[in-house]
Write an enzyme that holds these catalytic residues in place. Structure first.
Site, PDB file in Angstrom:
ATOM      1  N   ARG A 143      10.642   5.249  -0.410  1.00 30.45           N
ATOM      2  CA  ARG A 143      11.240   5.607  -2.063  1.00 30.45           C
ATOM      3  C   ARG A 143      11.074   7.035  -2.480  1.00 30.45           C
ATOM      4  NH1 ARG A 143       9.156   0.107  -2.328  1.00 30.45           N
ATOM      5  NH2 ARG A 143      10.906  -1.597  -2.015  1.00 30.45           N
TER       6      ARG A 143
ATOM      7  N   LYS B 140       6.061  -0.345  -5.042  1.00 31.28           N
ATOM      8  CA  LYS B 140       6.710  -0.725  -6.485  1.00 31.28           C
ATOM      9  C   LYS B 140       6.033  -2.287  -6.912  1.00 31.28           C
ATOM     10  CE  LYS B 140      11.852  -0.769  -6.107  1.00 31.28           C
ATOM     11  NZ  LYS B 140      12.677  -2.036  -6.299  1.00 31.28           N
TER      12      LYS B 140
ATOM     13  N   HIS C  62      18.081   7.096  -0.576  1.00 29.57           N
ATOM     14  CA  HIS C  62      18.066   5.807  -0.448  1.00 29.57           C
ATOM     15  C   HIS C  62      19.084   5.783   1.323  1.00 29.57           C
ATOM     16  CE1 HIS C  62      15.989   2.092  -1.885  1.00 29.57           C
ATOM     17  NE2 HIS C  62      16.893   1.439  -1.415  1.00 29.57           N
TER      18      HIS C  62
ATOM     19  N   ARG D  29      16.179   6.207   4.068  1.00 28.44           N
ATOM     20  CA  ARG D  29      15.512   5.351   3.930  1.00 28.44           C
ATOM     21  C   ARG D  29      16.023   3.802   5.078  1.00 28.44           C
ATOM     22  NH1 ARG D  29      11.224   1.583   1.697  1.00 28.44           N
ATOM     23  NH2 ARG D  29      11.510  -0.443   0.509  1.00 28.44           N
TER      24      ARG D  29
ATOM     25  N   HIS E 234       8.981  -4.124   1.673  1.00 26.02           N
ATOM     26  CA  HIS E 234       9.446  -5.379   1.672  1.00 26.02           C
ATOM     27  C   HIS E 234       8.533  -6.722   1.113  1.00 26.02           C
ATOM     28  CE1 HIS E 234      13.468  -3.443   2.266  1.00 26.02           C
ATOM     29  NE2 HIS E 234      12.801  -3.530   1.375  1.00 26.02           N
TER      30      HIS E 234
ATOM     31  N   TYR F  51      19.250  -4.738   7.724  1.00 25.26           N
ATOM     32  CA  TYR F  51      19.590  -4.282   8.363  1.00 25.26           C
ATOM     33  C   TYR F  51      19.495  -4.748  10.323  1.00 25.26           C
ATOM     34  CZ  TYR F  51      17.451  -1.826   4.741  1.00 25.26           C
ATOM     35  OH  TYR F  51      16.956  -0.182   3.661  1.00 25.26           O
TER      36      TYR F  51
END
Length: 306
Positions: free
Chosen positions: A150, A174, A248, A251, A274, A283
């Site tokens: 990110r 995150k 992004h 990414r 994730h 994806y």
């Protein structure tokens, strides 16, 4: 008595410090909450902590729908408020999360945009590999494409986070969750060149402080997320292609190319950071589209006209 702005300010600090959300994400949260607060004020329905109208959540949803917002935008705004009231409930500021059980229209899922391998090569080809900033920009592009970070994670990287011996980078993601992401040989070479030929020159331009961050701006200070976007836009402008770029999108490209190359979903999930596998599964839809396109183009039966 705590006023609304103090509540919002405390929530902002919570998102930045405890949840480790990027400034860009936090800005969107705060905008959604302030929009709701303005709605309450204009309709004379009370405050964030004391609403006079029953079923205010449904009423606000109807209001947003009437403004012709997209389903995706409405879902985001309600999600922001749900998270805000979850925080208030946790801090004993409210007795219930009024947005908890509100159902919103499901947004139409759009496939992530990504670059094809030839398009990625065009991006690398236009970078000046002999200039201080060009060497830095190549390292940034290699890192975003080669490791799928990110943009906030990229900007927060420190020099010590690069483990050249094990060919890994330690990423602070995150929710204060750390993860190791592999570095390919090309990315490692680009970082080596940047640390040897570019970063020292950039660091000398900052006479007030010495930064431990990996990537520096043209003045020797810490590179920001906005700065990364400017760099990427400058790269695009030098190509002959007329497409948009974002961190992004790189990414997305990282994940799509890995799956197209045969990587398993769990490994890609781990590298992307994730929490839920469902976040990564989108994806696979991109890869299926790739397979379908290749089939329709190359299989004799698919090319045969009825």
């Amino acid at each position: 008595m705590v006023n609304n702005q103090e509540l919002i300010s405390d929530f902002e600090n919570y998102l930045l410090v405890e949840r480790n959300y990027s400034p860009y994400t936090v800005t969107n949260y705060l905008k959604d909450i302030n929009d709701y607060q303005d709605f309450l004020s204009s309709e004379q329905l009370g405050t964030l902590l004391s609403v006079r109208k029953p079923n205010i959540a449904r009423y606000y949803l109807a209001y947003l729908t009437g403004l012709k917002y997209s389903k995706k935008t409405i879902a985001r705004k309600i999600s922001s408020l749900r998270t805000f009231y979850k925080y208030l409930l946790k801090m004993d500021k409210v007795e219930t999360n009024i947005f908890l059980d509100l159902e919103v229209p499901k947004a139409n899922k759009t496939l992530p945009k990504f670059f094809y391998p030839k398009e990625m090569e065009q991006l690398f080809e236009v970078i000046d590999n002999n200039s201080v900033l060009g060497i830095r920009d190549r390292a940034i592009l290699e890192m975003l494409y080669g490791s799928g970070l990110r943009v906030s994670e990229l900007c927060n990287l420190k020099v010590k986070d690069i483990d050249f011996g094990n060919e890994l980078v330690l990423v602070f993601g995150k929710g204060h969750k750390n993860r190791y992401v592999p570095l390919n040989k090309v990315t490692i070479k680009a970082i080596h060149n940047y640390l040897a030929l570019s970063r020292p020159t950039l660091a000398l331009k900052n006479e007030t402080e010495v930064s431990d961050k990996l990537f520096l701006n043209h003045r020797g200070g810490d590179l920001t997320t906005r700065g990364v976007r400017v760099i990427l836009n400058n790269i695009i402008e030098k190509t002959s292609e007329n497409f948009k770029i974002s961190p992004h999108m790189l990414r997305h490209t990282f994940a799509t190319h890995l799956l197209d190359g045969g990587a398993d979903l769990r490994s890609v999930q781990e590298m992307l950071g994730h929490v839920h596998l469902s976040s990564t599964q989108i994806y696979t839809h991109v890869s299926r589209e790739q397979l379908k396109a290749a089939y329709m183009e190359h299989h004799p039966r698919a090319r045969k006209k009825e």
